[in-house]
Design a protein around this motif. Sequence first.
Motif, PDB file in Angstrom:
ATOM      1  N   SER A  57      28.929   5.638   1.250  1.00 53.32           N
ATOM      2  CA  SER A  57      30.271   6.329   1.334  1.00 53.32           C
ATOM      3  C   SER A  57      30.771   6.005   2.571  1.00 53.32           C
ATOM      4  CB  SER A  57      30.015   7.255   0.766  1.00 53.32           C
ATOM      5  OG  SER A  57      30.098   8.035   1.988  1.00 53.32           O
ATOM      6  N   GLU A  58      32.123   5.472   2.913  1.00 49.83           N
ATOM      7  CA  GLU A  58      32.934   5.135   4.094  1.00 49.83           C
ATOM      8  C   GLU A  58      33.081   6.852   5.023  1.00 49.83           C
ATOM      9  OE1 GLU A  58      33.862   2.853   4.972  1.00 49.83           O
ATOM     10  OE2 GLU A  58      33.439   1.733   2.798  1.00 49.83           O
ATOM     11  N   ALA A  59      32.446   7.508   4.802  1.00 49.72           N
ATOM     12  CA  ALA A  59      32.283   8.570   5.440  1.00 49.72           C
ATOM     13  C   ALA A  59      31.019   8.903   6.304  1.00 49.72           C
ATOM     14  CB  ALA A  59      32.369  10.462   4.248  1.00 49.72           C
ATOM     15  N   ASN A  60      29.976   8.914   5.532  1.00 52.52           N
ATOM     16  CA  ASN A  60      29.111   8.541   6.150  1.00 52.52           C
ATOM     17  C   ASN A  60      28.650   7.237   7.096  1.00 52.52           C
ATOM     18  OD1 ASN A  60      27.323  11.031   4.368  1.00 52.52           O
ATOM     19  ND2 ASN A  60      26.396   9.536   2.422  1.00 52.52           N
ATOM     20  N   LYS A  61      28.893   5.946   6.493  1.00 49.85           N
ATOM     21  CA  LYS A  61      28.326   5.130   7.432  1.00 49.85           C
ATOM     22  C   LYS A  61      29.731   5.331   8.554  1.00 49.85           C
ATOM     23  CE  LYS A  61      30.702   1.750   4.752  1.00 49.85           C
ATOM     24  NZ  LYS A  61      30.603   0.234   4.229  1.00 49.85           N
ATOM     25  N   ALA A  62      30.796   6.346   8.154  1.00 50.59           N
ATOM     26  CA  ALA A  62      31.049   6.671  10.058  1.00 50.59           C
ATOM     27  C   ALA A  62      30.640   7.195  10.700  1.00 50.59           C
ATOM     28  CB  ALA A  62      32.322   7.524   9.516  1.00 50.59           C
ATOM     29  N   ARG A  63      29.311   8.510  10.507  1.00 54.87           N
ATOM     30  CA  ARG A  63      28.763   8.564  11.021  1.00 54.87           C
ATOM     31  C   ARG A  63      27.454   7.685  12.286  1.00 54.87           C
ATOM     32  NH1 ARG A  63      30.984  12.307  10.213  1.00 54.87           N
ATOM     33  NH2 ARG A  63      31.410  11.886  12.416  1.00 54.87           N
ATOM     34  N   ASN A  64      27.767   6.845  11.746  1.00 48.58           N
ATOM     35  CA  ASN A  64      26.278   5.909  12.404  1.00 48.58           C
ATOM     36  C   ASN A  64      26.683   5.997  13.615  1.00 48.58           C
ATOM     37  OD1 ASN A  64      25.453   4.949   9.666  1.00 48.58           O
ATOM     38  ND2 ASN A  64      26.089   2.822   9.983  1.00 48.58           N
ATOM     39  N   GLU A  65      28.502   6.276  14.318  1.00 48.47           N
ATOM     40  CA  GLU A  65      28.804   6.393  15.779  1.00 48.47           C
ATOM     41  C   GLU A  65      27.658   7.451  16.327  1.00 48.47           C
ATOM     42  OE1 GLU A  65      32.993   7.159  17.779  1.00 48.47           O
ATOM     43  OE2 GLU A  65      32.580   6.941  15.965  1.00 48.47           O
ATOM     44  N   TYR A  66      27.669   8.440  15.768  1.00 49.14           N
ATOM     45  CA  TYR A  66      26.948   9.672  15.976  1.00 49.14           C
ATOM     46  C   TYR A  66      25.651   9.752  16.215  1.00 49.14           C
ATOM     47  CZ  TYR A  66      31.791  11.272  16.295  1.00 49.14           C
ATOM     48  OH  TYR A  66      33.490  10.510  16.232  1.00 49.14           O
TER      49      TYR A  66
ATOM     50  N   ASN B  56      24.326  13.281  23.682  1.00 51.58           N
ATOM     51  CA  ASN B  56      25.904  13.761  23.738  1.00 51.58           C
ATOM     52  C   ASN B  56      25.671  14.785  25.089  1.00 51.58           C
ATOM     53  OD1 ASN B  56      28.348  13.884  23.618  1.00 51.58           O
ATOM     54  ND2 ASN B  56      28.852  14.919  21.889  1.00 51.58           N
ATOM     55  N   PRO B  57      26.074  14.496  26.125  1.00 53.39           N
ATOM     56  CA  PRO B  57      26.852  15.281  27.486  1.00 53.39           C
ATOM     57  C   PRO B  57      28.088  15.758  27.661  1.00 53.39           C
ATOM     58  CG  PRO B  57      26.438  12.548  27.981  1.00 53.39           C
ATOM     59  CD  PRO B  57      26.249  12.871  27.106  1.00 53.39           C
ATOM     60  N   LYS B  58      28.899  15.721  26.399  1.00 59.00           N
ATOM     61  CA  LYS B  58      30.047  16.454  26.231  1.00 59.00           C
ATOM     62  C   LYS B  58      29.670  17.622  25.352  1.00 59.00           C
ATOM     63  CE  LYS B  58      33.078  12.469  25.260  1.00 59.00           C
ATOM     64  NZ  LYS B  58      34.144  11.633  24.428  1.00 59.00           N
ATOM     65  N   ASP B  59      28.110  17.992  25.014  1.00 58.61           N
ATOM     66  CA  ASP B  59      28.085  19.026  23.933  1.00 58.61           C
ATOM     67  C   ASP B  59      26.796  20.043  25.028  1.00 58.61           C
ATOM     68  OD1 ASP B  59      27.225  20.400  22.182  1.00 58.61           O
ATOM     69  OD2 ASP B  59      25.184  20.089  20.972  1.00 58.61           O
ATOM     70  N   THR B  60      28.211  20.948  24.970  1.00 54.28           N
ATOM     71  CA  THR B  60      27.689  22.406  25.891  1.00 54.28           C
ATOM     72  C   THR B  60      26.686  23.128  25.207  1.00 54.28           C
ATOM     73  OG1 THR B  60      29.431  23.794  25.045  1.00 54.28           O
ATOM     74  CG2 THR B  60      29.627  22.060  26.757  1.00 54.28           C
ATOM     75  N   ALA B  61      26.286  23.350  23.894  1.00 50.16           N
ATOM     76  CA  ALA B  61      25.294  24.299  23.231  1.00 50.16           C
ATOM     77  C   ALA B  61      25.238  25.413  22.871  1.00 50.16           C
ATOM     78  CB  ALA B  61      24.224  23.476  23.534  1.00 50.16           C
ATOM     79  N   ASP B  62      27.292  25.611  23.232  1.00 48.01           N
ATOM     80  CA  ASP B  62      26.936  27.118  23.401  1.00 48.01           C
ATOM     81  C   ASP B  62      28.415  27.424  22.469  1.00 48.01           C
ATOM     82  OD1 ASP B  62      29.007  26.223  25.282  1.00 48.01           O
ATOM     83  OD2 ASP B  62      29.021  27.338  26.876  1.00 48.01           O
ATOM     84  N   HIS B  63      28.817  27.507  20.959  1.00 45.57           N
ATOM     85  CA  HIS B  63      29.959  27.189  20.694  1.00 45.57           C
ATOM     86  C   HIS B  63      29.999  28.532  19.655  1.00 45.57           C
ATOM     87  CE1 HIS B  63      30.100  23.068  21.633  1.00 45.57           C
ATOM     88  NE2 HIS B  63      28.734  22.736  21.365  1.00 45.57           N
TER      89      HIS B  63
ATOM     90  N   ALA C  51      36.719  16.126  19.196  1.00 45.31           N
ATOM     91  CA  ALA C  51      36.772  15.043  20.747  1.00 45.31           C
ATOM     92  C   ALA C  51      34.831  15.046  21.536  1.00 45.31           C
ATOM     93  CB  ALA C  51      37.737  15.890  22.319  1.00 45.31           C
ATOM     94  N   ILE C  52      34.770  16.502  21.186  1.00 42.07           N
ATOM     95  CA  ILE C  52      32.872  16.577  21.635  1.00 42.07           C
ATOM     96  C   ILE C  52      31.941  16.002  21.135  1.00 42.07           C
ATOM     97  CG2 ILE C  52      30.673  18.023  21.680  1.00 42.07           C
ATOM     98  CD1 ILE C  52      32.788  20.285  22.197  1.00 42.07           C
ATOM     99  N   GLY C  53      32.159  15.313  19.433  1.00 49.65           N
ATOM    100  CA  GLY C  53      31.511  14.845  18.463  1.00 49.65           C
ATOM    101  C   GLY C  53      29.917  15.703  18.002  1.00 49.65           C
TER     102      GLY C  53
END
Length: 270
Positions: A35-44, A226-233, A256-258
Amino acid sequence: MKKLNWLMAAGVMLAGLQTAQAMSLEQAATGDHRSEANKARNEYRHPVETLKFFGIEPDMTVVEISPGGGWYTEILAPYLREQGQLIAAGYDPGSDVEYFRKNAARFVDKLAANPDVFDKVKVTIFQLPDRVDIAEDGSADMVLTFRNVHNWYMRGGGEENLARAFNAFFEVLKPGGVLGVVDHRLPADKPARDQEASGYMHEEVVIKAAEKAGFKLAASSDINANPKDTADHPKGVWTLPPSLALKEENKDKYQAIGESDRMTLKFVKP
């Protein structure tokens, strides 16, 4: 005439070989069966780079542990279909837990709905603490698990569950076989108690569990960092895409974090 016949036969053999090797990782990751949704996750999730890092080859016997909705199965199945074997070790369809039963049924239905891709996938059961007979001992070239270790840790078993899992993986692998692990990474300076509900794991905990089972750490990679992720959400890792547990609240911020910062670890059975 004999030379011509020989050339024609060689051409047929070559065409057959090319057909058997036609599905590359890149093609499997971007094919129309996804699916397009699943392929979009390739980026991450960087599936092509991740699988190449683990050293996958198309003629391997590979066990995918807890495939969930089959995101990686969609890539592994066509890649291994002609020359190798994919074993998907998932939920127990006879479990007392409704969630496990329903998801086991959904996965089997997914495979049945597209036999051109999934017809050769073998389905077995992996469900801690007791259902760990995922394949014959010494039969697999590679065992892969993506974003699952935190679940085994969180479901009441802690490090005991990790020991059961990694011991099972060790037994099914051939000597020299590879265990590939990807999971959400808890920063080393965060307390261990954060592993109990956040969905993040200390990388050192995972490494020690694998080494205790007999594995050797061969390499680690920042492919899925992913350096944007602070892991404290607020809702743990599920605050981030694709879950977005807070729904519209601060949605732009989390998009924006991803997806999460992830460890990517390659172990080898001596």
